[in-house]
Write a protein that holds these residues in place. Sequence first.
Motif, PDB file in Angstrom:
ATOM      1  N   UNK A 194      19.208  -6.686  -2.220  1.00 47.79           N
ATOM      2  CA  UNK A 194      18.994  -6.073  -0.926  1.00 47.79           C
ATOM      3  C   UNK A 194      18.013  -5.123  -0.567  1.00 47.79           C
ATOM      4  N   UNK A 195      17.627  -4.590  -1.773  1.00 42.91           N
ATOM      5  CA  UNK A 195      16.612  -3.357  -1.565  1.00 42.91           C
ATOM      6  C   UNK A 195      15.292  -3.902  -2.130  1.00 42.91           C
ATOM      7  N   UNK A 196      15.217  -5.104  -2.765  1.00 42.93           N
ATOM      8  CA  UNK A 196      14.062  -5.382  -3.588  1.00 42.93           C
ATOM      9  C   UNK A 196      12.774  -5.606  -2.664  1.00 42.93           C
ATOM     10  N   UNK A 197      12.875  -6.155  -1.535  1.00 45.68           N
ATOM     11  CA  UNK A 197      11.323  -6.446  -1.008  1.00 45.68           C
ATOM     12  C   UNK A 197      11.211  -5.037  -0.637  1.00 45.68           C
TER      13      UNK A 197
ATOM     14  N   UNK B 252       4.965  -6.342   7.958  1.00 51.87           N
ATOM     15  CA  UNK B 252       3.673  -7.097   7.651  1.00 51.87           C
ATOM     16  C   UNK B 252       3.511  -7.004   6.057  1.00 51.87           C
ATOM     17  N   UNK B 253       3.618  -6.037   5.344  1.00 48.68           N
ATOM     18  CA  UNK B 253       3.600  -5.917   4.082  1.00 48.68           C
ATOM     19  C   UNK B 253       4.491  -6.899   3.431  1.00 48.68           C
ATOM     20  N   UNK B 254       5.827  -6.924   3.746  1.00 46.70           N
ATOM     21  CA  UNK B 254       6.643  -7.742   3.214  1.00 46.70           C
ATOM     22  C   UNK B 254       6.363  -9.300   3.552  1.00 46.70           C
ATOM     23  N   UNK B 255       6.084  -9.562   4.374  1.00 44.22           N
ATOM     24  CA  UNK B 255       5.551 -10.952   4.838  1.00 44.22           C
ATOM     25  C   UNK B 255       4.268 -11.331   3.882  1.00 44.22           C
TER      26      UNK B 255
ATOM     27  N   UNK C 262      -2.721  -9.784  -7.730  1.00 43.14           N
ATOM     28  CA  UNK C 262      -3.586  -8.967  -7.446  1.00 43.14           C
ATOM     29  C   UNK C 262      -3.021  -7.413  -7.694  1.00 43.14           C
ATOM     30  N   UNK C 263      -3.728  -6.468  -7.799  1.00 44.18           N
ATOM     31  CA  UNK C 263      -3.208  -5.107  -8.072  1.00 44.18           C
ATOM     32  C   UNK C 263      -2.798  -4.628  -7.026  1.00 44.18           C
ATOM     33  N   UNK C 264      -3.246  -4.996  -5.729  1.00 44.75           N
ATOM     34  CA  UNK C 264      -2.426  -4.352  -4.561  1.00 44.75           C
ATOM     35  C   UNK C 264      -1.154  -4.786  -4.111  1.00 44.75           C
ATOM     36  N   UNK C 265      -0.493  -6.231  -4.904  1.00 44.89           N
ATOM     37  CA  UNK C 265       0.561  -6.774  -4.199  1.00 44.89           C
ATOM     38  C   UNK C 265       1.490  -6.548  -5.592  1.00 44.89           C
TER      39      UNK C 265
END
Length: 418
Positions: free
Chosen positions: A60-63, A212-215, A343-346
């Motif tokens: 539930x909290x992962x993303x 947006x970040x999660x998407x 990628x590093x930012x993801x």
Amino acid sequence: MDPYAALRYKEFNIFLLVRFAMVFAWSMQFIVIEWQVYSLTKDPLSLGIIGLMEVIPAVGMALFAGHIVDQKEKRNLLIRCIVGFSVISLGLFLVSHPNVEATWGQTKILYVIYFLVFLGGLVRAFIGPTIFSLIALIVPKKIYPNAATWSSSTWQLASVLGPALAGFSISWIGVHWSMCVIFGFSVGALLFLIKIPQKPILNPKIGEPVLQSLKDGLRFVFRSRAIFGALTLDMVAVLFGGAVALLPIYAQDILHVGSEGFGILRAAPAVGASITMIASTRFPLHKKAGKKLLWAVFGFGVCIIVFGISKLFWLSVFALFLSGAVDGVSMIIRQTILQLKTPDNMRGRVASVNSIFVGSSNELGAFESGLAAKFLGTVQAVVFGGVMTLLTVGTTAVVSPGFRRLDLSKDVEEGEKD
């Protein structure tokens, strides 16, 4: 490549000590909890509920956790995770005291254990992505495959010793003082981690909206055939191959080997995986990675079936040992794919998706195994899981020829040039 390349970085060695202490404590704690809960209830479904209580918050909290990890400084975030785990371990130590057991009664103690396991799931949602992201900030990209191997080997070594010590410590000093040992290791991990300095935040989108970040993270995973294929294959295999959740039943009611035999059974897969991982430092697995991963998961399914029908202790141990050996191949290949393709930012978000697909499927597998054992019987449940694993491998090999041909040699060579 130098098999000790990653070990030549001092901070990475400290990181390995932190990871060893945490995995040791976590794996030992899970075993002690399993033993205590089954001893209280004698109900296989209660073992499945333990897994369910951890997987609900972890999934539930992962993303959301992945988004936070990509936005925050990794070392301090990991410190907070370890502090949270230490508080939970302390709670389990207190609730397992004989005076508490005599005063509260079985039902109340059971609910408190489930609640603390639930809190542990919240911590786990953050700790996996944080550790995965921190590795990339400690060693250069050309060392990623070697670092992933050593990190996974450390994880497996701790997974060997944690369950083994849990089985013996339950026999020697009881559940209560076993929990004290676990708390001590978590504090030790915290002391080691403080020696690693803070790291820069490499995400250029600090403050990006959560949705947006999660998407973006989900879109990246689902569009990467290598990552998505590896995660899906392991998820289904682990989900239906969760025989280890039923080991307390095998130890107590089928093989009749007691807590010490339980510790040996629980440690056997990790012993096999550790040997595989040590060997892989000299014999890399990135060439023809797709085929090797498929064969590894197929072998895992066969071993689970053999374990399920075995009535001999030595054969059961050997089957679990081999299951760990082939699972070690699977783990190394999956971690190498994730490190090289992300990628590093993801990294935080991708690691969170990994925890949903693979990490949490351990607990879902525990629940599935406990539920199946309740209605089908223990042996039938384990054999069913092994058969489903074989069917998963066969289906993946047929419908995804691109994954079957996956080779990481080019990615490794490009990393060495950077």
